[in-house]
Structures are given as C-alpha cells and as structure tokens.
Design a protein around this motif. Structure first.
Motif, PDB file in Angstrom:
ATOM      1  N   PRO A  68      96.594 -53.928  63.787  1.00 27.28           N
ATOM      2  CA  PRO A  68      97.153 -53.134  64.895  1.00 27.28           C
ATOM      3  C   PRO A  68      96.395 -53.369  66.197  1.00 27.28           C
ATOM      4  O   PRO A  68      95.250 -53.801  66.201  1.00 27.28           O
ATOM      5  CB  PRO A  68      96.972 -51.699  64.411  1.00 27.28           C
ATOM      6  CG  PRO A  68      95.863 -51.762  63.449  1.00 27.28           C
ATOM      7  CD  PRO A  68      95.921 -53.099  62.794  1.00 27.28           C
ATOM      8  N   LYS A  69      97.083 -53.065  67.291  1.00 29.61           N
ATOM      9  CA  LYS A  69      96.461 -53.194  68.609  1.00 29.61           C
ATOM     10  C   LYS A  69      95.530 -52.005  68.859  1.00 29.61           C
ATOM     11  O   LYS A  69      95.696 -50.933  68.273  1.00 29.61           O
ATOM     12  CB  LYS A  69      97.543 -53.213  69.693  1.00 29.61           C
ATOM     13  CG  LYS A  69      98.492 -54.376  69.564  1.00 29.61           C
ATOM     14  CD  LYS A  69      97.823 -55.647  69.992  1.00 29.61           C
ATOM     15  CE  LYS A  69      98.759 -56.832  69.824  1.00 29.61           C
ATOM     16  NZ  LYS A  69      98.092 -58.102  70.014  1.00 29.61           N
ATOM     17  N   ALA A  70      94.594 -52.201  69.769  1.00 33.03           N
ATOM     18  CA  ALA A  70      93.700 -51.104  70.133  1.00 33.03           C
ATOM     19  C   ALA A  70      94.480 -50.073  70.950  1.00 33.03           C
ATOM     20  O   ALA A  70      95.445 -50.406  71.632  1.00 33.03           O
ATOM     21  CB  ALA A  70      92.537 -51.642  70.925  1.00 33.03           C
ATOM     22  N   GLU A  71      94.028 -48.817  70.864  1.00 33.28           N
ATOM     23  CA  GLU A  71      94.749 -47.740  71.546  1.00 33.28           C
ATOM     24  C   GLU A  71      93.764 -46.733  72.097  1.00 33.28           C
ATOM     25  O   GLU A  71      92.765 -46.427  71.441  1.00 33.28           O
ATOM     26  CB  GLU A  71      95.649 -47.024  70.532  1.00 33.28           C
ATOM     27  CG  GLU A  71      97.095 -46.994  70.932  1.00 33.28           C
ATOM     28  CD  GLU A  71      97.917 -46.223  69.899  1.00 33.28           C
ATOM     29  OE1 GLU A  71      98.883 -46.785  69.419  1.00 33.28           O
ATOM     30  OE2 GLU A  71      97.541 -45.067  69.592  1.00 33.28           O
ATOM     31  N   ILE A  72      93.992 -46.243  73.316  1.00 29.04           N
ATOM     32  CA  ILE A  72      93.207 -45.110  73.807  1.00 29.04           C
ATOM     33  C   ILE A  72      94.174 -44.069  74.333  1.00 29.04           C
ATOM     34  O   ILE A  72      94.953 -44.363  75.239  1.00 29.04           O
ATOM     35  CB  ILE A  72      92.251 -45.504  74.953  1.00 29.04           C
ATOM     36  CG1 ILE A  72      91.144 -46.418  74.447  1.00 29.04           C
ATOM     37  CG2 ILE A  72      91.616 -44.267  75.574  1.00 29.04           C
ATOM     38  CD1 ILE A  72      90.157 -46.813  75.492  1.00 29.04           C
ATOM     39  N   LEU A  73      94.153 -42.882  73.756  1.00 29.73           N
ATOM     40  CA  LEU A  73      94.994 -41.774  74.199  1.00 29.73           C
ATOM     41  C   LEU A  73      96.443 -42.206  74.378  1.00 29.73           C
ATOM     42  O   LEU A  73      97.076 -41.948  75.389  1.00 29.73           O
ATOM     43  CB  LEU A  73      94.474 -41.214  75.525  1.00 29.73           C
ATOM     44  CG  LEU A  73      93.014 -40.739  75.512  1.00 29.73           C
ATOM     45  CD1 LEU A  73      92.578 -40.395  76.920  1.00 29.73           C
ATOM     46  CD2 LEU A  73      92.857 -39.547  74.584  1.00 29.73           C
ATOM     47  N   GLY A  74      96.931 -42.941  73.416  1.00 29.21           N
ATOM     48  CA  GLY A  74      98.326 -43.349  73.463  1.00 29.21           C
ATOM     49  C   GLY A  74      98.602 -44.588  74.279  1.00 29.21           C
ATOM     50  O   GLY A  74      99.689 -45.142  74.232  1.00 29.21           O
ATOM     51  N   PHE A  75      97.568 -45.070  75.044  1.00 23.26           N
ATOM     52  CA  PHE A  75      97.790 -46.304  75.792  1.00 23.26           C
ATOM     53  C   PHE A  75      97.445 -47.482  74.902  1.00 23.26           C
ATOM     54  O   PHE A  75      96.343 -47.576  74.357  1.00 23.26           O
ATOM     55  CB  PHE A  75      96.926 -46.326  77.052  1.00 23.26           C
ATOM     56  CG  PHE A  75      97.024 -47.620  77.819  1.00 23.26           C
ATOM     57  CD1 PHE A  75      98.152 -47.883  78.586  1.00 23.26           C
ATOM     58  CD2 PHE A  75      96.021 -48.577  77.730  1.00 23.26           C
ATOM     59  CE1 PHE A  75      98.262 -49.071  79.265  1.00 23.26           C
ATOM     60  CE2 PHE A  75      96.130 -49.774  78.410  1.00 23.26           C
ATOM     61  CZ  PHE A  75      97.251 -50.011  79.184  1.00 23.26           C
ATOM     62  N   GLN A  76      98.416 -48.384  74.738  1.00 19.66           N
ATOM     63  CA  GLN A  76      98.198 -49.489  73.816  1.00 19.66           C
ATOM     64  C   GLN A  76      97.757 -50.739  74.563  1.00 19.66           C
ATOM     65  O   GLN A  76      98.378 -51.125  75.556  1.00 19.66           O
ATOM     66  CB  GLN A  76      99.491 -49.768  73.059  1.00 19.66           C
ATOM     67  CG  GLN A  76      99.194 -50.255  71.675  1.00 19.66           C
ATOM     68  CD  GLN A  76     100.448 -50.602  70.921  1.00 19.66           C
ATOM     69  OE1 GLN A  76     101.494 -50.848  71.507  1.00 19.66           O
ATOM     70  NE2 GLN A  76     100.330 -50.639  69.613  1.00 19.66           N
ATOM     71  N   PHE A  77      96.670 -51.345  74.068  1.00 24.96           N
ATOM     72  CA  PHE A  77      96.214 -52.616  74.640  1.00 24.96           C
ATOM     73  C   PHE A  77      96.973 -53.738  73.937  1.00 24.96           C
ATOM     74  O   PHE A  77      96.459 -54.356  73.015  1.00 24.96           O
ATOM     75  CB  PHE A  77      94.710 -52.781  74.440  1.00 24.96           C
ATOM     76  CG  PHE A  77      93.900 -51.822  75.251  1.00 24.96           C
ATOM     77  CD1 PHE A  77      93.442 -52.185  76.503  1.00 24.96           C
ATOM     78  CD2 PHE A  77      93.593 -50.562  74.763  1.00 24.96           C
ATOM     79  CE1 PHE A  77      92.688 -51.307  77.248  1.00 24.96           C
ATOM     80  CE2 PHE A  77      92.849 -49.677  75.507  1.00 24.96           C
ATOM     81  CZ  PHE A  77      92.397 -50.042  76.755  1.00 24.96           C
TER      82      PHE A  77
END
Lengths: 535, 359
Positions: free
Chosen positions: A351-360
C-alpha cells in the motif's frame, strides 16, 4: 552509438551532437599537443596545434576513404552511411567532403592553440558558456516538458529552440549571457568571498541559513509547480540514490570500508516494508509503522554482516561484501523463503503511504517523503562527520593501526559505520517499496551497488554535496540520454577508471580529502609496510 | 581451556552447518544416503570437479600472480578470461571447423584458437595494467581497486559488444547477450572403456583428460618459469620487496608488465579450455568464473602459486559436489561461504605465508 548521437542537434540545422563531439575530440587533441610547446615560441605552438588538427583530419579522412571504397560493414558494425555523412560534414561529394573535413580539423586545431593562449579567466568563461549551450541544446526535450505549465517560461523556451535543437539566435544569446556572467563573477568572486569571510559569525550563520531555506523552498515548490509526473519520477529516483549514496558514503567515504554488497540493505528495507504492509503477505501495518522496523532490521543486518568481516581489510572486504549481497539475493529467490518473500514473483500490492487521509500515491507525492528523508539524513551525516565518531572513522580510513594505537575501538567503530550506512539504505528501500507497490528480487542486483559506488566516486568520496551531484549525474543524466541505455555500464566503468586516474577526489571533493590525495601524489612515497609515515 | 578455545569456532561452525545447511541444500543424511546408494556417482562428480577445478585453478593463478606482485585484486581478470573464450570461439568460427571435420583439422583449429586467445589476453592484460593501474601504484589502496572494478565493467561490455558482431562472426549467434554454443571439437570418448577396454561404472572422457593434462602442463610450466628463469627470479624479488628489487637493478615496470602478460595468457588458455569442455560461453561468465577463481586463490593463500592450484581444484570439487547433492542454485552461495570462512578464520589461506599487513 555515433549514429544515435547524430540524430540530435545542438543548434538546429547547424551542428549536431555528433559533429560537436567530433570537433571536441580534435580540439582537445590539439590543445594537448600545444601544451608542451610553450617554450619554443608562439609560432611553433600554432604550427604544432595546426599539425595536430591536420593529422586528426587526415586519419579521419583515411577512415572515410577506406570505408567508402571497400565495404567494411562487417568489421565496423557501426559504420553506416550516416557516420560517413557525419564525418564529411554532410557533403554529398566525397572529395569535397574530405577537403572540408581536413580543413575543419586544421582550423579546429588552431582554435585549440588560440584557446591555450587566451588568459585563464577568459578561457574558463568560454568553456563554461560553451558547456551551457551544449547542455541546454541537449536538454531541449526535457525543458519543454518541464516548463510547459508555466506560461512565460514556456514562451521563453519556445523562442530559444527550433524544431530539433537551439535556434542560432538562442544559442548565441545563451553563449553571450553565460560568458558575460562567468567573466563578471570571476572578477567579483574574491571580493564577495572576502566580504562573506569578513562578516561576523552571526551574519554568516544568517547568510548560510537563508541560502539553505531558499534551497529548501525551491526544492519544495518546484516539482509541485511543474506538476509533471515524469519529472517527479526522475527526481524521486535521484532522491532514492542520494539516500543510498549518503549511507554508502559513511561506510566507504568516511570509514574507508569498500562495501560492494550495499544493495543487500536496500533490499532488506524494501522487503521488510513489503512483508509488513502488503495484505497479500498478511501484512497489517501501514507504511509509517513499518518504516521503523525496516530501519531496525537493516541496522541489525548491518551488525550481522559486519561482525564476520571486521577482521578483513581492503580488497578482501570488497569481495566478501559482494558475496553477502549475492547471498541475500539468492536467499530471497530461494524456495525455502518463498512463503514469506514470494521467491521470484516478489511481493505485490504494497500500500501507499498515508497521512491523515492524504495518500502519497504519485511520484511527486513520494518525492516529498524522499525530500524530507534526505534532509534528515544529510543533517545526520553532517553532524556525524564532525563528531568524535566521524573523526574516528576518518582515522581508521587513513591508517587502521595508528587509529587503534590512538585508542579507537576498531570493532565498535566499524560496526557502527556498517549499521548507520545500512539504516540509510533501509530507509531508501522502504520508500522504494511503497513507491513501486511491487518488489522483485530482480530489482536488487549487483548493479545497484555499482551505481551507488559510481555516484560516490564521481561526486567525491566523503563529500556530502558530492553525493548529490553524483546521484544527479549517475541517475539523472541517463534519463537525458535514453538511447544509450545499452552502454550504461560501459560508461560507468569508464567513469570509474578515468576518475581514479585524473581526479580521484571526485567532482565536488571534501577539502580535507583533496588535500591528502594531492599531498600523496606530489612526492612518490616509498612503499613501506612496516614503518609509520613520518607525518 | 586452550583446547576448547581452539576448537570452539569449529564446533559452532558444524552446528550452524547442520542447522542452517538444509536451507541451502545441505541435508547431511539425505546426502549420505545418496552416496551410499550410488557411490559411483560421487566418483564421477569427483572427475568432473577435477576437470572444472583445473580450469578454475588456471584462472586463479592470474589472480595470485598479480596479487603477489602488486597487492591488487585484479577484478577484471575474470572478464579477461571471458574474452579469451570469445577469442577462441571467433578463431574456431573463422577456420570453419565443425564437429564433423577430421581430427587433424580440429586439432589445428584448437591450436590456432589457443594461440590467438593466449596472445590476445596477454596483450589485453598488459594494456589494462598500463592504462588503469600503473599510475595508481602509489595512490591510496582503494584507488586501484575501484579502477579495477571499472575495467571489469568495460571488459564485460566489450564481450557483450563482441557477441553482437554476428554479421562478421556468424558463430556468435543472433542475440549478443545470449550464451553461445562452442563447437565440440574433442568429443566424448570414454577413455577407460574405448582405450583400455575396462568396463567401469564411471567414465573419464577425452574432454576431461584433455583439460586435466593441459592444466597440469601449464602449472608445471609456470612453476618452472618462476623458479628457474631469470625473469621468474625477478618476479619473486619484486614480490618480496619492490624497492629492494629496484635497487638491485630490476626494471620493475617490465616485471609487472610481464606478470600481467603471463596472467592474461593463462586466462586465455583457460578460456579456450572452458569453451572446449563446457561447450557454451556467455559474456557474464567472467563474473562467476572470476569469483570462483578468486576464492580459490584466497583458499590456497593469495600470492602462493601452488596454493592457487590446490585451491582451484578444491573449489572445483566443491562446486561439482554442490551441483550434484545440494542444488546448483546454491553453489555460488557455498563458494562465498567458503570464502568468508577462510578469510575470517585463516586469512593466510591453507598454504599462504603471512600477508595480513598487505590485505
């Protein structure tokens, strides 16, 4: 290879990349021929360089004659009509073409002598201006793609270029602008440097940090402004190699331990993230939770691989570490670990990295993760370099026995070097895994280690800015010359040899290291193994 | 206590081998069972290993000669060996000899190919030394090593390019990177059965005989050259102490060039033998071959000529054994494991003198 060069124009319809390379070769031959002729007077010098140019021209002409008169396609597979047309400067008539070739070579030879006679300052400015024109001429496609979203820049580029290279006016403009700027800077350089040196330490700090902030802002906003996936992809790849390069720099550059199996730690970082995050392999963590594990496991392996090789020095170490790199790859490929690591099929669905729902998700978003990673790692590397540990590493690099005599714990210091180097590669591998979402053993071949080593050598061992320059050259430049993909490792090999012969300190050397190297070159010290050097 | 300390690494090693060995195909009981059921297979593998090991030993001699004299691991040596095989293949292709030609034609072609490969590799090796290593003789230790890695890549790419010259050398086949078939000029005649009329469960073919005999001749020749000729004496003196040798009037540059010539020539001969024995050559064979040869040189004690020969044969035997009883995929890993073990526990090799300072 020559043929592919000819397809590109530096200045549209005027001169192609192939012709430029050809003339540059003649020019440097003449320049080198002139170099020894100083004492015999100016006339001799010009005669010598003209002769050198003439001779190169005649050799090329003979080549053209033999290849056109006798069919030698079988011997020289690269000889195609286009090469002949390139050599004869696109003349239809053969005789005329040969006359042109010899004439141009002689004139180029004379230019070499003139260049030699010009004052150093002007010569440098001329050279830099010429290089700028050459680079911009070659980078046309890239620049067009890059700035297509920014209105006025797109306009500027449109006006500079014609269909297949720079326009004549554009080339002249670039040449004049860079020439003037370089010349002015060469005069202004020392006063400006003196002013900076004259500032108070506070002032210097403010200056340095503002430059740093400016750089950071530029690196931060430019890719977003360009919003171009291709550029993001290239930048992200360069960034991954910068991370690895900084790690290897600690092992090779600081501590002087030649590690040819560095790809192992990159692979370990990538596979840790793969196993821990991919739902296919039963992973449940997200990228940020897996990252510390990736680093920790890479460090652990740094220790494990470090312990047996501690006693081994120099050349042996290179081969043993190379062996470890291969063993890790064989292990990943093995049937025994297939249930966990997927064998040759690799791990998919990371999976892609995610911060607070923002997907990298895309390369540009990943670029930001890498950028932050690089800043942290550069900071660590700079701090480590000047620390007690860093000085211990350099002492080991210079002389292991003396270092030990000074009370440095060789075992611990070397292990730490391996472990920290491994951790940087682990970060790089972790990001690599989330960037591609799929990892195969094929991505972790010996070639990667050589890439990293090559960028380190190019940039300068032990030098942190050198790593960045090196990564741009080793990973970035091949993107410009896609058609030479097959010759990539030939070029790397040649670069390693040439750098070692001509500029062993690298393109952006660390000052201390440069001083040592040149000191060592000056008087050929007798090779003594049992006595401690006097200095 | 002394005894325990001395044998502790050995005991740990055996435990590790028994625990982790099976992962890499080392299943002790299965192997013992297989050998018990069919002991002739083991003997057969010994013969194959001896033949392959002889080739490895010849390449190893090149590493050991160069290391002995300038203390440099010549990374490019394995790739020079590859060029030797390519040169031999090219010459055989040019003579037009095939497997159906008469014996004398085959012999002439093989001799021609051998001469060409030996001269070519010798000259190439001298050129490499001249341009890539000579200037770095007094540079920091890493410099010539990195230069050697670079040369290795260049030479490998030359092989790749050469393999693509199909319009000039049709024998190179269609794909430049693919393995190339090397004509089988010797054939597989069972020496025991057809020459001596013995009916044994194992076979010693003419191929293996050729390889072993040629390798033995080369080794004896080298030994005599180093021991009894003037240039051999000069080589030994230079290896012992370069500065003292210089003071005694020895032309160091010439001696080093000659050493590289000798190493390259041996690599060329090994290239031809490899081609004739295994009947396939590929441009990456220098990497694996070079790795095994280097391991042999280290195993025997780098710098030691006899050691390199024995090391090569041991590695050949191990590789054959691993191919048969472990798994051919793991063979390189085993070779590496041996390399690491030797370096950690006995860096001087099996018969080397103390080179700890140099390494």
């Amino acid at each position: 290879m020559v043929e592919t060069f000819d397809k590109r124009d530096v200045i549209s319809e005027v001169i192609s990349l192939g012709a430029t390379v050809l003339l540059l070769t003649v020019l440097s031959t003449a320049y080198l021929a002139t170099r020894g002729q100083d004492k015999n007077g100016v006339a001799w010098m010009f005669a010598g360089s003209a002769l050198a140019g003439l001779l190169s021209g005649i050799v090329l002409a003979l080549f053209v004659l033999t290849t056109t008169l006798i069919d030698m396609r079988g011997v020289f597979i690269n000889v195609k009509p286009s090469l002949i047309s390139l050599l004869t400067l696109k003349q239809e008539n053969l005789t005329l073409g040969i006359v042109y070739l010899i004439g141009t070579s002689t004139v180029t030879g004379l230019v070499g002598a003139v260049l030699y006679r010009t004052p150093g300052r002007v010569r440098q400015a001329l050279l830099i201006a010429f290089l700028c024109v050459l680079t911009l001429g070659v980078m046309q496609e890239l620049l067009r793609v890059t700035f297509s979203n920014i209105g006025f820049l797109a306009q500027l580029i449109k006006s500079l270029y014609e269909k297949n290279g720079l326009s004549v006016i554009g080339a002249a403009g670039i040449f004049i602008v860079t020439f003037t700027l370089t010349l002015v800077w060469s005069f202004a350089q020392s006063p400006v440097q003196a002013r900076i040196a004259g500032l108070s330490s506070r002032g210097q700090f403010i200056l340095k940090s503002s430059v740093f902030l400016l750089l950071f802002a530029a690196l931060f906003f430019i890719p977003k402004a360009l919003d171009n996936i291709y550029i993001g992809e290239v930048l992200a790849n360069v960034g991954l190699f910068i991370l690895m390069g900084l790690g290897l720099n600690i092992v090779v550059g600081f501590a002087g331990l030649l590690d040819l199996g560095y790809v192992a730690f990159f692979a370990i970082g990538a596979y840790t993230v793969g196993v821990l995050t991919s739902p296919e392999r039963g992973g449940t963590l997200n990228f940020w939770e897996a990252l510390p594990f990736a680093i920790a496991i890479a460090v652990l392996f740094g220790f494990i691989l470090g312990i047996p090789v501690l006693k081994i020095r120099g050349d042996y170490l290179a081969i043993v570490t190379m062996g470890f790199g291969e063993i890790i790859r064989i292990l990943v490929l093995s049937d025994f670990l297939r249930p966990w690591l997927g064998g040759a099929g690799g791990i998919v669905g990371i999976p892609k990295a995610e911060i607070l729902g923002f997907q990298f998700a895309g390369p540009i978003e990943i670029y930001y993760i890498i950028l932050i990673g690089i800043f942290i790692v550069v900071f660590l590397a700079i701090r480590l370099k000047d620390s007690r540990l860093g000085r211990a590493w350099m002492a080991i690099r210079e002389d292991e026995d003396v270092a030990q005599a000074m009370g440095i714990n060789l075992v611990w210091t070397k292990l730490i070097a391996f472990a920290i180097g491994a951790s940087f590669a682990g970060i790089s591998g972790a990001i690599f895994a989330t960037k591609l979402s799929t990892i195969y053993p094929q991505s972790f071949k010996f070639d990667v280690s050589i890439n990293v080593l090559a960028l380190l050598i190019l940039g300068g061992m032990g030098s942190i800015p050198g790593v960045i320059i090196g990564a741009l050259m080793v990973v970035g430049l091949p993107e410009l010359f896609r058609e030479f993909e097959d010759f990539r490792f030939l070029v790397y090999g040649a670069a390693l040899v040439v750098m070692m012969q001509l500029r062993p300190e690298g393109l952006w050397p660390e000052t201390l290291h440069m001083r040592e190297l040149h000191h060592e070159h000056a008087p050929p010290e007798p090779a003594s193994t049992d006595s401690i050097p006097a200095n | 206590m002394q005894l325990v300390r001395r044998f502790l690494p050995l005991v740990i090693g055996i435990y590790l081998l028994l625990f982790f060995g099976p992962l890499a195909g080392f299943d002790f009981f299965r192997i013992v069972g297989e050998i018990y059921n069919k002991p002739s297979l083991l003997l057969q593998q010994l013969i194959n290993g001896l033949a392959n090991g002889s080739i490895v030993a010849i390449v190893a001699l090149g590493y050991t000669l160069v290391y002995g004299i300038i203390e440099l691991v010549n990374f490019a040596h394995g790739d020079v060996f590859m060029l030797g095989a390519f040169m031999a293949l090219t010459v055989i292709g040019a003579t037009g000899v095939t497997e159906t030609s008469t014996a004398s034609e085959k012999l002439t072609a093989a001799l021609l190919a051998g001469a060409a490969a030996i001269i070519f590799c010798g000259v190439i090796n001298v050129i490499i030394e001249r341009f890539a290593y000579r200037r770095l003789r007094n540079a920091p230790r890493l410099a010539p090593l990195i230069s050697a890695i670079g040369v290795s890549f260049i030479v490998q790419n030359i092989g790749l390019f050469w393999g693509g010259l199909r319009s000039f050398f049709p024998i190179m086949g269609v794909n430049s990177a693919a393995p190339k078939a090397f004509p089988d000029l010797i054939g597989r005649v069972d020496v025991f059965k057809d020459w001596f009329g013995l009916d044994l469960p194992i076979t010693l073919s003419t191929k293996e005989l050729m390889v072993i005999v040629v390798a033995a001749a080369l080794m004896v020749g080298l030994r005599l050259l180093v021991q009894y000729t003037k240039i051999g004496k000069a080589m030994r003196a230079t290896a012992e102490n370069r500065d003292a040798a210089k003071i005694m009037g020895i032309d160091i540059d010439r001696v080093i060039s000659f050493t590289f010539l000798l190493g390259g020539a041996l690599a060329g001969a090994a290239g031809l033998m490899f081609g004739l024995y295994n009947n396939t050559v590929v441009f990456t064979m220098g990497f694996t071959g070079g790795l095994r040869a280097f391991t042999s040189a280290v195993l025997g004690g780098i710098g030691n000529i006899t050691g390199a020969m024995f090391g090569g044969i041991l590695i050949g035997l191990l590789a054959a054994f691993s191919d048969q009883y472990f798994s051919s995929r793991w063979t390189n890993a085993w070779v590496f494991a041996i390399l690491v073990t030797v370096m950690v526990f006995r860096p001087t090799g099996l018969m080397g003198e103390n080179v700890g300072q140099k390494a």
